[in-house]
Every structure is written in structure tokens, then in C-alpha cells.
Design a protein around this motif. Structure first.
Motif, PDB file in Angstrom:
ATOM      1  N   HIS A 314       0.835  -1.207   0.000  1.00  0.00           N
ATOM      2  CA  HIS A 314       0.000   0.000   0.000  1.00  0.00           C
ATOM      3  C   HIS A 314       0.869   1.256   0.000  1.00  0.00           C
ATOM      4  CE1 HIS A 314      -2.372   3.164   2.120  1.00  0.00           C
ATOM      5  NE2 HIS A 314      -3.400   2.655   1.471  1.00  0.00           N
ATOM      6  N   GLY A 315       1.895   1.271   0.860  1.00  0.00           N
ATOM      7  CA  GLY A 315       2.774   2.431   0.929  1.00  0.00           C
ATOM      8  C   GLY A 315       3.593   2.617  -0.335  1.00  0.00           C
ATOM      9  N   LEU A 316       4.119   1.523  -0.889  1.00  0.00           N
ATOM     10  CA  LEU A 316       4.917   1.625  -2.109  1.00  0.00           C
ATOM     11  C   LEU A 316       4.075   2.116  -3.278  1.00  0.00           C
ATOM     12  CD1 LEU A 316       6.990  -1.681  -1.773  1.00  0.00           C
ATOM     13  CD2 LEU A 316       7.909   0.655  -1.671  1.00  0.00           C
ATOM     14  N   CYS A 317       2.831   1.638  -3.365  1.00  0.00           N
ATOM     15  CA  CYS A 317       1.958   2.092  -4.458  1.00  0.00           C
ATOM     16  C   CYS A 317       1.658   3.575  -4.352  1.00  0.00           C
ATOM     17  CB  CYS A 317       0.654   1.286  -4.461  1.00  0.00           C
ATOM     18  SG  CYS A 317       0.824  -0.366  -5.151  1.00  0.00           S
ATOM     19  N   GLU A 323       1.728   1.345 -11.001  1.00  0.00           N
ATOM     20  CA  GLU A 323       2.355   0.766 -12.191  1.00  0.00           C
ATOM     21  C   GLU A 323       3.815   0.417 -11.936  1.00  0.00           C
ATOM     22  OE1 GLU A 323       3.694   5.000 -12.415  1.00  0.00           O
ATOM     23  OE2 GLU A 323       2.045   3.853 -11.579  1.00  0.00           O
ATOM     24  N   ASN A 324       4.392   0.914 -10.846  1.00  0.00           N
ATOM     25  CA  ASN A 324       5.782   0.629 -10.505  1.00  0.00           C
ATOM     26  C   ASN A 324       5.925  -0.425  -9.406  1.00  0.00           C
ATOM     27  OD1 ASN A 324       7.126   2.359 -12.321  1.00  0.00           O
ATOM     28  ND2 ASN A 324       6.640   4.128 -11.047  1.00  0.00           N
ATOM     29  N   VAL A 325       4.817  -1.021  -8.998  1.00  0.00           N
ATOM     30  CA  VAL A 325       4.844  -2.052  -7.958  1.00  0.00           C
ATOM     31  C   VAL A 325       4.052  -3.252  -8.470  1.00  0.00           C
ATOM     32  CG1 VAL A 325       4.462  -2.573  -5.522  1.00  0.00           C
ATOM     33  CG2 VAL A 325       4.830  -0.199  -6.237  1.00  0.00           C
ATOM     34  N   VAL A 326       4.745  -4.343  -8.730  1.00  0.00           N
ATOM     35  CA  VAL A 326       4.121  -5.541  -9.303  1.00  0.00           C
ATOM     36  C   VAL A 326       4.360  -6.706  -8.353  1.00  0.00           C
ATOM     37  CG1 VAL A 326       4.083  -7.126 -11.268  1.00  0.00           C
ATOM     38  CG2 VAL A 326       4.544  -4.680 -11.634  1.00  0.00           C
ATOM     39  N   GLU A 327       3.299  -7.444  -8.049  1.00  0.00           N
ATOM     40  CA  GLU A 327       3.480  -8.581  -7.157  1.00  0.00           C
ATOM     41  C   GLU A 327       3.253  -9.892  -7.892  1.00  0.00           C
ATOM     42  OE1 GLU A 327      -1.052  -8.363  -6.649  1.00  0.00           O
ATOM     43  OE2 GLU A 327       0.590  -7.087  -7.316  1.00  0.00           O
ATOM     44  N   SER A 593       1.866   3.601   6.278  1.00  0.00           N
ATOM     45  CA  SER A 593       2.398   2.651   5.308  1.00  0.00           C
ATOM     46  C   SER A 593       3.337   3.348   4.323  1.00  0.00           C
ATOM     47  CB  SER A 593       1.252   1.958   4.565  1.00  0.00           C
ATOM     48  OG  SER A 593       0.385   2.904   3.976  1.00  0.00           O
ATOM     49  N   VAL A 594       3.057   4.607   3.996  1.00  0.00           N
ATOM     50  CA  VAL A 594       3.950   5.345   3.094  1.00  0.00           C
ATOM     51  C   VAL A 594       5.282   5.634   3.781  1.00  0.00           C
ATOM     52  CG1 VAL A 594       4.295   7.541   1.892  1.00  0.00           C
ATOM     53  CG2 VAL A 594       2.112   6.363   1.701  1.00  0.00           C
ATOM     54  N   ALA A 595       5.238   6.019   5.049  1.00  0.00           N
ATOM     55  CA  ALA A 595       6.484   6.253   5.784  1.00  0.00           C
ATOM     56  C   ALA A 595       7.317   4.977   5.857  1.00  0.00           C
ATOM     57  CB  ALA A 595       6.167   6.765   7.190  1.00  0.00           C
ATOM     58  N   ALA A 597       7.325   2.570   3.673  1.00  0.00           N
ATOM     59  CA  ALA A 597       7.896   2.359   2.336  1.00  0.00           C
ATOM     60  C   ALA A 597       9.089   3.281   2.113  1.00  0.00           C
ATOM     61  CB  ALA A 597       6.831   2.607   1.277  1.00  0.00           C
ATOM     62  N   ARG A 598       9.016   4.499   2.605  1.00  0.00           N
ATOM     63  CA  ARG A 598      10.134   5.443   2.464  1.00  0.00           C
ATOM     64  C   ARG A 598      11.349   4.965   3.246  1.00  0.00           C
ATOM     65  NH1 ARG A 598       8.780  11.040   4.369  1.00  0.00           N
ATOM     66  NH2 ARG A 598      10.863  11.464   3.555  1.00  0.00           N
ATOM     67  N   GLN A 599      11.104   4.355   4.413  1.00  0.00           N
ATOM     68  CA  GLN A 599      12.224   3.842   5.204  1.00  0.00           C
ATOM     69  C   GLN A 599      12.898   2.661   4.506  1.00  0.00           C
ATOM     70  OE1 GLN A 599      10.278   3.140   8.997  1.00  0.00           O
ATOM     71  NE2 GLN A 599       9.636   5.279   9.067  1.00  0.00           N
ATOM     72  N   MET A 600      12.108   1.791   3.892  1.00  0.00           N
ATOM     73  CA  MET A 600      12.703   0.675   3.160  1.00  0.00           C
ATOM     74  C   MET A 600      13.524   1.189   1.975  1.00  0.00           C
ATOM     75  SD  MET A 600      10.919  -2.505   1.098  1.00  0.00           S
ATOM     76  CE  MET A 600      11.126  -3.824   2.295  1.00  0.00           C
ATOM     77  N   LEU A 601      12.942   2.071   1.175  1.00  0.00           N
ATOM     78  CA  LEU A 601      13.650   2.592  -0.002  1.00  0.00           C
ATOM     79  C   LEU A 601      14.858   3.425   0.412  1.00  0.00           C
ATOM     80  CD1 LEU A 601      10.594   3.613  -2.212  1.00  0.00           C
ATOM     81  CD2 LEU A 601      12.081   1.637  -2.502  1.00  0.00           C
ATOM     82  N   GLY A 602      14.731   4.131   1.533  1.00  0.00           N
ATOM     83  CA  GLY A 602      15.865   4.920   2.018  1.00  0.00           C
ATOM     84  C   GLY A 602      17.046   4.054   2.389  1.00  0.00           C
ATOM     85  N   ARG A 603      16.769   2.903   3.014  1.00  0.00           N
ATOM     86  CA  ARG A 603      17.840   1.985   3.374  1.00  0.00           C
ATOM     87  C   ARG A 603      18.436   1.346   2.114  1.00  0.00           C
ATOM     88  NH1 ARG A 603      20.410   2.114   8.057  1.00  0.00           N
ATOM     89  NH2 ARG A 603      18.447   1.950   9.232  1.00  0.00           N
ATOM     90  N   MET A 604      17.608   1.020   1.149  1.00  0.00           N
ATOM     91  CA  MET A 604      18.126   0.482  -0.116  1.00  0.00           C
ATOM     92  C   MET A 604      19.048   1.502  -0.787  1.00  0.00           C
ATOM     93  SD  MET A 604      14.877  -1.318  -1.974  1.00  0.00           S
ATOM     94  CE  MET A 604      13.774  -2.442  -1.152  1.00  0.00           C
ATOM     95  N   GLU A 605      18.620   2.736  -0.788  1.00  0.00           N
ATOM     96  CA  GLU A 605      19.425   3.793  -1.411  1.00  0.00           C
ATOM     97  C   GLU A 605      20.738   3.958  -0.663  1.00  0.00           C
ATOM     98  OE1 GLU A 605      18.040   7.876  -3.388  1.00  0.00           O
ATOM     99  OE2 GLU A 605      17.936   7.931  -1.195  1.00  0.00           O
ATOM    100  N   GLN A 606      20.672   3.935   0.665  1.00  0.00           N
ATOM    101  CA  GLN A 606      21.872   4.071   1.489  1.00  0.00           C
ATOM    102  C   GLN A 606      22.858   2.941   1.216  1.00  0.00           C
ATOM    103  OE1 GLN A 606      21.808   3.004   5.755  1.00  0.00           O
ATOM    104  NE2 GLN A 606      22.303   5.157   6.159  1.00  0.00           N
TER     105      GLN A 606
END
Length: 1002
Positions: A314-317, A323-327, A593-595, A597-606
Motif C-alpha cells: 500500500h505504501g509503495l503504491c 504501475e511501478n509495484v508488481v506482485e 504505510s507510506v512512511a 515504504a520510504r524507510q525501506m527505499l531509504g535503506r536500499m538507497e543508502q
């Protein structure tokens, strides 16, 4: 009952005696440390018990004897058992394999008598089926009559085999456990064995590897017997072993406050009374900021509801666009289908998206259309071949693991072997214990809560009462809850339905969060998200941006602190309100849920995993969502100009849902209309539900026979109502109809009823079907049985009483006649009306499980329940497969205000039907696509005072039976009807319904 492969040869077996040829068994049967297998054969039931050179086989030399019994008579087992019992070790077992049997090939009482002379008893039995090409086996396990599994398990644990001890405890048949106290003691033994096993493996496995398993046994013990101090102390010992004396002290302190004992005090003194939590309450995490294009993510998960992964989706979408989140696999609960699968958890969403095959995803991976893969199925590990194909196509792509399970340990060696990978690039974990080493690439990612579910109103004062709802088991709940009930003078064990639950929660000032099966619970996030002050058992896990004690939440560490905190805050309601507001704001900033998702993507970016990888897809676009968090449209979708005639905003007063007619209809109309013009789904959160001056046209559902609109106060420039009804229109109906520029009916019958009553400003809007799900079934069903299908909620109007009468008549004549039904009715008032049927006996019982109600009804009415397949709620995407198992649909409905969605979907699958030619059915049925019930008698429904409530049509039972007989004897004659049904129903699409609506209102 089923037997698992590991039960054939128990894990403690080292020496096995095999008698005669055995059927093919799975390899894992022989991979548990077997050191010796001796094979002997029987001739006329006689065994050669001598080794080479005449040496006698030693007594008690085998801990497992395997006997193959292909085609043997039961009486001959005695000839085998007599010489074998002397060779069996005291704790050994005899496993007899009966080839080709799916049920016991013996009478249990007879067998028990035959076993007595050998001092043997039946211990376990059941079917072993291990693959489509393997023979089905009936497995019978015998042990000595004086066998003591607890003593056996203790001996093995003493000999450094606690893993086998646990297996022995798991294998104890439930019918041999006399009471709950015995069950509690058995769980205590298992708890002890898990701890011992962990200690033996301390050099090769992390200290927390078996903790969650031991903790589940602790929960079982205390749920059955809260006053079992040995279990609490053992649990505290495990905490201390992991380097968490603070948690050990917390357990012992709460125990001592509930059950004072000198031993508790001695142990607490040894721990120096430590109760402070060692975790970093100020832990943070990098937050991803959208700079440049959005990454495109493939999520590999499972097809069941999973709160952690689904809310992250939900947060990633919302963050990246759907269209950028496919399961994979495609999950219905994320796309507005199968709501019941979410089990009332707030992880049911309605994002756009389509089912994609593995081949298409492999192609996209090979073309570089994804930037990262998230693997989130560490428990079921389903779809092995498909997942390995996807992983193989993701050459060089970062693969991130997300463990959302209740277990603080992730079995990475098992997951990586399944995934055919040496390691993951990054690991996120929900239950990540503070103070335990998880390695440098593992980071915490606990639950969050989807934003938009509710916006609390802090302007209204709340009660200062305590909110709690849940089971009195897990963790220290058996200590906390009784003490709390005593303090508050009330019972906390009440169960609420979802509406009552939310209403009670939102009116409360303080909400309590106790640990559940996991330390991270939905309640922990749900309370502040709903504006309730969070009073939480201080979690021992890592939580970035956690709530701050006495600022945005309040924490307690033991029973005494919990009770004192409640006394303090109940005396200060203003402080409760301040913390609740601060908690809500903290949740909105860090724990939506958006926050998350931001934490997951932030760690990936880091960690350098979100690198710019060229791919041939459109650049990211901002995504527009409704205020309630559900998808509305993509802003890059071409939309007609609002200034063009007929293209002003269309407001929709509908409700998305699944599993019932209005919900399905609303969901599809919203989806299709939003593709054709600007729409806004009105709701209470954005104020549109109360707006009497909406700048556009309003189309909304009329929810009852009185034409009450779904949103009473909402009013547009022009207003359109949509109705389905089966009862007589009232004076209120006529008056309310005047509020609308046009009233649309779900069938021609409904429209004619309105015209007859003088409502002339009316038209018809026929429902559609999802032709991606419901399309002709080409594969012919096997004719081993004749299966009648009946669907629709169980009530008098739908005519299932006539179905049961007719099926009873056919079952008495033909042994291969079956009934398959989907009749689950969620509205008790509607179900109770069946008790007025003149055709069957029916009694409604409150809180009785649905399947049990139906089974009882079959028996009461003389049907054969063994030839009736009863389903509970069935997901929409699973219904076609269910229809494929049937020969004909039976719909003797007495009245339908709409066109009967179940009937339409069944016919769309190319299946023939017998149906009443009345009311809404007439818009769909004809003599070329169905067998019609024409013999209909008027049926008047009156109230207690004699007033006319409804006028329906009652089908003839004789005609129903005659048509079923015709279908049974002339099955080939049904095929043209079935083909025509599939062809006719293709035209009834939701897209067509949406176009038709716009034609009418424009």
C-alpha cells in the motif's frame, strides 16, 4: 487423518527391521540418521529370524520395524507380530504400510483385540500421499502398551537429542491426552526441550534461533494454566541466555506480583532487578526522497493476506504509483477482491493491476524493466519453480528479503536454498530483537498502519475508559488481564464485530497493546492512528522512530507499573488527550504505510541498491489517490476536458467491496467509470458526503425499499439513484424518488414496478460480469457423478429450500447425484426467514458455524450430507474453478430485483442452468440459453398485521424435478444451451454498464 513422511520412521531410529517388500517411500523417510537396515521376508506368514551362519537376531535390537502389507489379510498380521515383538526396543514402534488404501482396512475394535496378546496398541494412523504418481498408503503405527512418550522424550534429551524429544511430543495423539492440565504439562516439556536444543547448538546457530518456538509453548502452557510458575521461569531463563536480563526480570517481576514465591525473589536478586529495556528508543532510519524517476519493484510474496507485506505494498503504491509495484503471485485482496481473506485486518485495498504470467515477468526482468526484487515469503515458500525462474532472470538485480513473520529468527539457510541463492543483498525484519546480532545487512522494518483509514476528531472529548479486545493468551497476558479486570471491575474478554470494535476503540481514551504471538502487533500502530493514547508493553524489538514514553505513548514493564500507570492517567484525562494527539501526529510522520515504504527505499538507497538502471518504461508520474487511500486515477491517463459538455466531474455514492452484490457492483462501476471520465468517490473524510452543493452530477446507491440514498446529505447539480428491490414500494419510496432527476433500476422488472406506482422518471441499468474471470469452460467435467450447483445467499427469496427438496428426491433415485453449494449468508435476519419455508425444516442458531448449520439442516431434511459439498465464502477468482466441477446450475429464485450476479457468472462460464423465468431473471434468460421454470404460482408475503410486503413467484417443485431428470438423462442435450449461455453473457460487461450509465445521464 494424515500421516507425514517423517512419521514413518521416527527421527530417533537408528536400527530398522524391514519385513517384505515396501511400497515406494519419500527419500526423507530414510534421511534422519538411520545407521542399519535389515531386510527379512516372510513365507506363509513365517519369518526367518536368523542371520548368517545361524546366528539368532538379538532381542530388542530394533527401534523401528517396517512391514509392507500389500494384499494381506488382517489375521495374518498376528503371525508376523508374534516373533517381531521380541525384537522391538522398549521405546520402538512398528509401522505397517497398507498399499492402496485411503481408510483403515480393519475394524479398530477387532484389531485392538488381536494386539492385546502382544502387548501392543494402536498409537497413530492415517493416510500418506506423497505425489501424484505414488500409491496412496494407509499407515498404522503400533507401540508397546506401556509406552511412555514423556519418559522416552526425556531420555533422548538427556542423550543430547532434544530435537527428537520434540518430535515425540508432537506425535502424541490428542485422544490420549486426558485434560488441559496434561496438555499444559506436555507443552512445558516441549518448552524445556527447545531451550535445551538451543543450548546444545549455541556454536552453530544464533542464540535466538529457537526462541519463538519455545515462546509459543510458553503461550500454550500459560493459556491452559496461568498459574504454572515453572513455565514463566523457564521463559525468563531463555531471555537471560540471549543476553536480555531486563526481559527475564520483567517476566519474573510480573509473576511475583501475581504469584508471590521465594524462588521468584531469589532469581530476581540474581538478575539485580534489571527491568529497563536495552533497546535504543531513539533509533532512526534513512527516509527516501523522490529525486528523479521512481524505481520499479517486483514483489515475490504468497497469495494469502499478510498484514506486514500488504501494508508495505500500500505504501509503495502510494509512493511510486501502482504501475511501478508488481506482485507475484497476484493477490486479490490488494485489488478489491476477496475481502474476507483479510480477516478484518486493515490490509484490504483496491489498487489497479492485472494478473501477469511468469513468462511475461521473466521477459520484463530480462529487458531490465525492474530495478529491485523484494522477496517476502519466508514461511510458505510456495511456487518453487516459478520463483526460481524469476530469480534466474534477475541477473545482477538487487534482491531484498523482507521477513514479516512472528518469529524473531529468519531461517536464511532454508530460504536461500529454496531461492537458489548464496545471499540476499539486504534483509528487513519485522521482529528484530534489540541486543541480538543479526549481521550487518539486516535492518528493522516493523508493521505500520495504512493512512487514510480514519481521521480522529480531537475536538470531541473522549471517555477515559480503557480499550482492550483480544485473547487472554500469549506472553504475560494471562497475568496482566485478570489483574486488570479486577482493578477496573469489568470483563475484558468480550468479542466485537468489526463495526462495534472500531466504534468502541474510537470512543476510548486509553488503548492497551500487549504482546501477541509476535512482539510487534497491529494494535500497537492502530491505537495512535485512531487518536487513542497508546499504553503499551514496552517492545523488546528495534523500532526506528519509536514513540516516546510519556510524550507520544506510555510504556510499562511489569504488572505493577501497568496498574499504577492506569490509576495515574485515569485521574488526568487532559494528559490522555495530549499524548493521544501527539501519538497520532508521530504516527502520521513516521509510521504510516507510506512512511514505512520510504524507510525501506531509504535503506536500499543508502546501501547502494537503487542505482539508475536504464529501462524502457515511462518516467514516474505522480499518483492521485482518493482521500480514503484507495486509487482513483493516474494523472498521465488521458481524460476529457472538464470544460467539454457532459464531462464535468461525476460523483459516485457507492461502496467498494466483495462477496455481496452491492459491493461487487459498486467496485466495478467505480473502476470502469473512472476510465471514461473524471470521477470522485464521495466519502465522509473529505466532506463530500455532507456537501449539498457538489459541482457535478451525483450517482448513488439507494440502500433500501424506501429509496434511502447512501449519502443522505450529498446533492449534485443533477442526481441519479440506483436501486434493486424485491418488496412492495412504499409511500416513502414514492416521496424519496422525487429527490432524483432519474431513478435507475437493476432490472426491467424493477422499472416496471416503479412505472406501475407512478414513478415515470426511471430507466434500466443492467449489471455486468468480469469476463476476465468468468468465461466459457471448455474442458469437459468427468462424469463419475452428476453435480448440481446452487449459489446465492441462503434465504427464502433465493429458493434454496426448493433446491434441497429437489436434490433429496434425486438422491433417493440416483446414487451419483451430488449438490455443491455456495450459500453463505452474512445477514442473520435474512437467514432466519428460511424458517418460514413450507418445503423444508430450518432452525437458526446464534453463533453456530455456517458449515455446521448446513450439515444439521441436511440431516433434518433427510438428505445425504456425504453427497453435498458446502462452501463458505469463496473468492471471486476461485469461483470459475468451482463451477467447472458441476454439471448444471439450479436457480429457482422466487424474486430478483437485479439480474442475479451468481446466475450471470455461472452462465458466462458456459454452464447450463435451470432457472425461474421471473423478475430480473427475464433480462438474461431465454429458451436457447437455459431450461426455464415456467410453472410459477403467485406468492404473497405479508407482515404480522396482514399488510402486503412482497409479491413473488413460487416455482413448481414437480417442474424442477422434471427438468433435473431431463438434464441427468440427456447431458449431451445441455451442451448447446451451455455454449449459447457463454456466448450471450459475453455482452454483459461492466464496461458496457458504465457506457450505458453515461449515455443515460448525458
Amino acid at each position: 487423518m494424515k500421516i507425514k513422511s517423517k512419521d514413518i520412521i521416527p527421527c530417533f531410529s537408528r536400527s530398522i527391521l524391514q519385513v517384505d517388500e515396501l511400497p515406494a517411500l519419500p527419500e526423507e523417510c530414510f534421511s534422519q540418521g538411520v545407521q542399519r537396515i535389515l531386510r527379512i521376508d516372510s513365507q506363509d506368514g513365517q519369518l526367518n529370524l536368523r542371520l548368517n551362519l545361524g546366528q539368532q537376531i538379538p532381542v530388542k535390537s530394533f527401534d523401528c520395524v517396517l512391514i509392507g502389507m500389500a494384499g494381506r489379510e488382517l489375521s495374518r498380521i498376528e503371525n508376523l507380530l508374534e516373533p517381531l515383538t521380541g525384537l522391538l526396543a522398549d521405546y520402538g514402534q512398528i509401522t505397517i504400510l497398507f498399499t492402496g488404501h485411503v481408510q483403515a482396512p480393519y475394524q479398530p475394535e477387532d484389531l485392538d483385540q488381536r494386539l492385546l496378546p502382544f502387548k501392543l496398541m494402536r498409537y497413530r494412523h492415517g493416510v500418506l500421499s506423497h505425489g501424484p504418481d505414488a500409491n496412496t498408503l494407509w499407515v498404522l503405527i503400533l507401540v508397546k502398551t506401556d509406552y511412555n512418550p514423556v519418559a522416552h522424550a526425556r531420555e533422548l534429551s538427556h542423550n543430547a537429542r532434544p530435537d527428537c524429544s520434540i518430535a515425540i511430543m508432537d506425535a502424541i495423539p490428542m485422544d490420549l491426552i486426558p485434560n488441559t492440565q496434561t496438555l499444559a504439562r506436555l507443552s512445558l516439556e516441549k518448552q524445556r526441550f527447545y531451550f535445551h536444543w538451543q543450548q546444545l547448538r549455541h556454536e552453530i546457530e544464533p542464540v535466538h534461533a529457537l526462541f519463538s518456538k519455545a515462546r509459543r509453548e510458553f503461550a500454550q502452557v500459560t493459556a491452559l494454566n496461568p498459574h504454572f510458575p515453572e513455565s514463566y521461569r523457564l521463559h525468563a531463563d531463555y531471555w537471560a541466555y540471549m543476553g536480555r536480563p531486563d526481559m527475564a526480570a520483567r517476566v519474573l517481576r510480573s509473576l511475583d506480583q501475581s504469584l508471590p514465591d521465594p524462588e521468584n525473589k531469589r532469581r530476581l536478586q540474581k538478575l539485580n532487578g534489571k527491568i529497563s529495556c536495552s533497546r535504543d528508543e531513539h533509533e532512526t532510519a534513512p527516509m527516501w526522497e523522490a529525486k528523479g524517476r521512481c524505481p520499479r519493484i517486483l514483489i515475490i510474496t504468497h497469495d494469502h493476506s499478510d498484514y506486514g507485506m500488504d501494508t508495505l505494498y500500500h505504501g509503495l503504491c502510494h509512493l511510486l504509483g501502482p504501475e511501478n509495484v508488481v506482485e507475484f503471485p497476484w493477490k486479490p485482496t490488494l485489488h478489491g477482491q476477496n475481502r474476507q481473506a483479510a480477516e478484518n485486518y486493515p490490509c484490504f485495498f483496491d489498487f489497479p493491476g492485472k494478473v501477469q504470467s511468469v513468462a511475461s515477468l521473466v521477459n520484463e526482468l530480462q529487458l531490465g524493466k525492474f530495478d529491485v526484487i523484494i522477496y517476502a515469503d519466508v514461511v510458505q515458500m510456495a511456487y518453487t519453480s516459478e520463483v526460481r525462474r524469476l530469480a534466474g532472470a534477475a541477473s545482477g538485480l538487487p534482491i531484498v528479503c523482507y521477513d514479516t513473520w512472528d518469529d524473531c529468527y529468519t531461517p536464511l539457510h532454508i530460504v536461500l536454498k529454496y531461492f537458489e541463492r548464496d545471499q540476499f543483498d539486504l534483509i528487513f525484519k519485522r521482529e528484530m530483537l534489540a541486543g541480538v546480532d543479526y549481521g550487518p545487512i539486516t535492518f528493522p522494518l516493523p508493521f505500520g498502519y495504512p493512512q487514510g483509514q480514519h481521521r480522529p476528531d480531537f475536538s470531541q472529548s473522549r471517555e477515559s475508559n480503557i480499550f482492550w479486545a483480544g485473547k487472554c493468551e500469549y506472553g504475560l497476558r494471562p497475568v496482566y488481564i485478570p489483574a486488570l479486570e479486577n482493578q477496573l471491575g469489568c470483563s475484558l474478554d468480550r468479542l466485537y464485530n468489526q463495526t462495534e470494535y472500531l466504534e468502541k476503540l474510537r470512543k476510548s481514551g486509553i488503548g492497551i497493546s500487549f504482546f501477541g504471538c509476535g512482539f510487534d502487533t497491529v494494535r500497537y500502530w492502530e491505537l495512535p492512528a485512531n487518536g487513542v493514547m497508546l499504553l503499551a508493553e514496552r517492545p523488546p524489538i528495534r523500532i526506528p522512530f519509536d514513540f516516546v514514553d510519556h510524550e507520544s505513548a506510555v510504556f510499562f514493564d511489569d504488572l505493577a507499573q501497568l496498574q499504577e500507570t492506569i490509576r495515574t492517567y485515569q485521574a488526568n484525562p487532559k494528559r490522555i488527550s495530549q499524548i493521544a494527539r501527539a501519538g497520532y501526529e508521530h504516527y502520521r510522520r513516521y509510521h504510516t504505510s507510506v512512511a514505512r515504504a520510504r524507510q525501506m527505499l531509504g535503506r536500499m538507497e543508502q546501501m547502494g541498491l537503487l542505482k539508475s538502471v536504464p529501462r524502457s518504461v515511462a518516467a514516474d508520474q505522480p499518483w492521485v489517490a482518493e482521500p480514503n487511500g484507495l486509487p482513483l486515477s493516474m494523472v498521465n491517463e488521458p481524460k476529457p476536458s472538464l470544460n467539454e459538455p457532459g464531462n464535468e466531474c461525476l460523483y459516485l455514492g457507492l461502496v467498494k467491496g466483495n462477496g455481496y452484490g452491492w459491493g461487487v457492483c459498486s467496485r466495478y462501476l467505480i473502476k470502469e467509470l473512472s476510465r471514461l471520465r473524471p470521477v470522485c468517490v464521495i466519502n465522509e473524510d473529505d466532506g463530500s458526503a455532507f456537501n449539498s452543493g457538489l459541482e457535478g452530477r451525483l450517482f448513488q446507491a439507494l440502500t433500501d425499499i424506501n429509496f434511502a440514498p447512501m449519502f443522505e446529505q450529498a446533492h449534485g447539480r443533477k442526481n441519479y439513484g440506483y436501486t434493486f428491490f424485491e418488496n412492495e414500494l412504499t409511500e416513502t419510496s414514492l416521496e424519496n424518488a422525487k429527490r432524483f432527476d432519474l431513478v435507475l433500476a437493476g432490472s426491467a422488472w424493477c422499472r416496471d414496478q416503479m412505472l406501475e406506482k407512478g414513478i415515470t422518471h426511471c430507466d434500466i441499468l443492467i449489471q455486468g460480469i468480469d469476463t476476465r474471470i468468468f468465461y466459457p469452460i471448455l474442458k469437459e467435467k468427468e462424469q463419475d457423478r452428476f453435480v448440481i450447483f446452487s449459489g446465492g445467499k441462503f434465504e427464502l427469496r433465493k429458493g434454496q429450500d426448493l433446491v434441497l427438496r429437489a436434490v433429496k428426491i434425486l438422491q433417493e433415485k440416483y446414487p451419483d447425484v451430488w449438490l455443491l453449494n455456495c450459500w453463505r449468508n452474512l445477514w442473520p435476519g435474512s437467514v432466519k426467514l428460511m424458517s418460514y419455508s413450507k418445503d423444508i425444516r430450518f432452525e437458526y442458531k446464534e453463533n453456530e458455524p455456517w458449515i455446521q448449520t448446513m450439515q444439521r439442516t441436511y440431516i433434518q431434511n433427510g438428505l445425504d450430507p456425504d453427497r453435498i459439498i458446502t462452501y463458505d465464502l469463496v473468492a471471486q477468482e476461485d469461483q470459475r474453478e468451482l463451477y467447472a466441477q458441476t454439471d448444471i446450475g439450479l436457480f429457482p429464485n422466487r424474486c430478483e430485483g437485479g439480474t442475479n450476479l451468481v446466475l450471470m457468472e455461472y452462465m458466462a462460464c458456459g454452464k447450463p442452468v435451470i432457472a425461474s423465468y421471473t423478475s430480473g431473471h427475464r433480462d438474461i434468460l431465454n429458451s436457447q440459453n437455459s431450461l426455464l421454470l415456467h410453472n410459477l404460482e403467485p406468492l404473497k408475503i405479508t407482515g404480522a398485521s396482514g399488510q402486503l410486503i412482497a409479491q413473488w413467484s413460487n416455482p413448481s417443485l414437480d417442474e424442477i424435478v422434471a427438468l433435473l431428470e431431463k438434464a441427468y438423462h440427456h447431458r449431451d442435450a445441455l451442451k448447446p444451451l451451455a455454449r449459447q449461455a457463454g456466448k450471450d453473457l459475453k455482452q454483459f460487461t461492466w464496461e458496457r454498464s458504465a457506457h450505458r450509465l453515461l449515455e443515460i445521464i448525458d
